[in-house]
Structures are given as C-alpha cells and as structure tokens.
Design a protein around this motif. Structure first.
Motif, short mmCIF file in Angstrom:
data_model
loop_
_atom_site.label_atom_id
_atom_site.label_comp_id
_atom_site.label_asym_id
_atom_site.label_seq_id
_atom_site.Cartn_x
_atom_site.Cartn_y
_atom_site.Cartn_z
N GLN A 55 48.66 47.28 -27.51
CA GLN A 55 49.85 46.87 -28.25
C GLN A 55 49.81 47.32 -29.71
O GLN A 55 50.57 46.82 -30.54
N LEU A 56 48.95 48.29 -30.02
CA LEU A 56 48.80 48.78 -31.38
C LEU A 56 50.15 49.26 -31.92
O LEU A 56 50.84 50.05 -31.27
N ARG A 57 50.52 48.77 -33.10
CA ARG A 57 51.82 49.09 -33.67
C ARG A 57 51.75 50.06 -34.86
O ARG A 57 52.73 50.72 -35.17
N SER A 58 50.59 50.11 -35.51
CA SER A 58 50.46 50.94 -36.71
C SER A 58 49.11 51.65 -36.69
O SER A 58 48.10 51.07 -36.32
N PHE A 59 49.13 52.93 -37.10
CA PHE A 59 47.90 53.72 -37.08
C PHE A 59 47.96 54.74 -38.20
O PHE A 59 49.00 55.37 -38.43
N LYS A 60 46.84 54.89 -38.91
CA LYS A 60 46.71 55.89 -39.98
C LYS A 60 45.45 56.69 -39.73
O LYS A 60 44.41 56.13 -39.38
N ILE A 61 45.53 58.00 -39.94
CA ILE A 61 44.38 58.87 -39.79
C ILE A 61 44.18 59.61 -41.11
O ILE A 61 45.10 60.23 -41.63
N PHE A 62 42.97 59.54 -41.61
CA PHE A 62 42.59 60.28 -42.81
C PHE A 62 41.54 61.31 -42.40
O PHE A 62 40.50 60.94 -41.86
#
Length: 106
Positions: free
Chosen positions: A17-24
């Motif tokens: 149910q992951l709603r937000s994701f950021k990749i650096f």
C-alpha cells in the motif's frame, strides 16, 4: 551504495500500500540508463500517489513503465543529471494524467 531492482521489488512486496517513494542516486560512477529501476517501480508499486526520482538517467521507456504501472500517481518529479529528449506525447500524457508533474535535467 545505490538502490537496486531487487531492493525495489522487496519494498513493493512488503509495502503493497506504499503511497510515496523517493529515490536518490548515490553511485555517480554508473553511466547507464535507469529504466530497469523504473520498470521495477511500475511492476511493484501500483498504489503510489507520489514518486520523486533524483539524479537518475531515465529515458522514455522508464517514464512509460511508471505511467503504465502506477495508475494512481498524482505527483511525479524527475530530476536528472543528464539531458535527453523526452517524447512530447509522453510529456502530454504525464501532464494530462498527473496533477503535479515536473522534470528537468542538468
């Protein structure tokens, strides 16, 4: 250390149910495109509402994989360290489907 396709697959399986994701991006020695990571996101994170990718070389196939696999996206930001020509039809599709869409390259 950089994130790998397997990492995204594990996150997607364990957080359905992951709603937000950021990749650096950390590994600046890698010079290839990161469409494989975008495909992994599209295949494993279908409930995303917000996705931000920083410093990745992603091409049109990567954008399309995210659009196909993440139908609920409301915010997509892609900030890259290389320039490429994003297909104008793909930009139009992103602007039509995604409320907050930003992309730039340096």
């Amino acid at each position: 250390m950089s994130i790998k396709v397997e990492d995204i697959e594990v996150i997607g399986r364990n957080c359905p149910q992951l709603r937000s994701f950021k990749i650096f991006h950390v590994n600046m020695m890698y010079t290839g495109p990161f469409d494989d990571l975008a495909v992994a996101i599209g295949n494993n994170m279908p409930e995303l509402r917000s996705l931000h990718i920083y410093s990745y070389k992603m091409k049109n196939d990567g954008f399309q994989a995210i659009l196909n696999g993440c139908p609920h996206l409301q915010s997509l930001g892609v900030h890259m360290r290389c320039s490429f020509n994003l297909d104008t039809n793909l930009v139009k599709e992103c602007m039509k489907r995604i409320k907050y869409f930003t992309h730039n390259s340096t």
